[in-house]
Design an enzyme around this catalytic site. Sequence first.
Site, PDB file in Angstrom:
ATOM      1  CG  LEU A  69      -5.459   2.792  35.007  1.00  0.00           C
ATOM      2  CD1 LEU A  69      -3.997   2.412  34.473  1.00  0.00           C
ATOM      3  CD2 LEU A  69      -5.787   3.138  36.486  1.00  0.00           C
ATOM      4  CG  ASP A  70      -9.410   9.041  35.704  1.00  0.00           C
ATOM      5  OD1 ASP A  70     -10.489   8.520  34.998  1.00  0.00           O
ATOM      6  OD2 ASP A  70      -9.860   9.110  36.983  1.00  0.00           O
ATOM      7  N   PRO A  71      -6.486   9.538  32.410  1.00  0.00           N
ATOM      8  CG  PRO A  71      -6.955  10.964  30.670  1.00  0.00           C
ATOM      9  CD  PRO A  71      -7.526  10.378  31.882  1.00  0.00           C
TER      10      PRO A  71
END
Length: 318
Positions: free
Chosen positions: A66-68
């Site tokens: 998951l992206d930040p």
Amino acid sequence: MQFPMSALFGVAKPSGPTSMSIINDVKELVTQSKLFMDAEKLEKNKGKKLSRRGRNEIKMGQGGTLDPLADGVLVVGVGKGTKKLSQFLDCVKEYRTTVLLGCETDSYDSDGSRVALAPWRHVTREQVESALDKFRGQIQQTPPIFSALKMDGRPLYEYARQGIPLPRPIEPRPVTVHSLELVEWNIKHDFKWPEQTLSDQQKSAMETATGECVADAAETPEEGEVPTAFVLQMRVSGGTYVRSIAHDLAHEVGSAGCVVTLTRTRQGQFALSPEEEDDKGCVPWEVFAKASVELGEKDSSGLYAWEQEVLSHLEVVA
């Protein structure tokens, strides 16, 4: 139940940290737990802050980064569970995302730099709902250049950051959008367009990589006005970029847009809100964060509170 074990479990990742930092923090606890480590290694690790080398004592990974910016379901595999993680890359996933109109960024989300501004006041709920039809079913989707997808062995984002021309255009890929709905329109919010813009050097690098001109047109809100934001809910195949759907949808209605919130609500059988019989919930991140500061007392079965929480959510892998 026999310990140590191999398992899969879901962590409810918060927005902000990288997926890798989440895994490393959880690993510090896992390598000192009788759920997953044998007695000899437990004694060796007792009270120690593990080095990178020490972390290799147990196999552990995640089933889809998951992206930040994103929060939600992060599937974790421990021991033999790591061999099952590949199935989560291609499984059906569910997301909820907030799209802010009027601004486009290099990464297609609010963590990126502003690339262009566009009109948004003309966009209506009816226009967006009508445009959604083009993004349902089997579609061809072009991944964003700021993604980890590789071209000739190099992540796409490296081409953009270093100003290296792409060897060839990014090819659209087939993905399936099983469902896509507008669930909230013109929500009350305090989201703002990113203030960070591309420097002349960064603009040149991006134009070199993509072959497209980067422009920033003047279209700013009046005092007290906020650009339109709306919420989408979707169920998609593996490999689908939610950021690209938001970006392309905004273009479809004659505007620009970027993702400002993104939540993965389901990945395979792991869900933030379990609904089906075989669903597994996720361990709240706060459980691990608290245990990292203070383990607390063991219960009558010799387990800490965080271990009991994981035990109630995991799926044992033989």
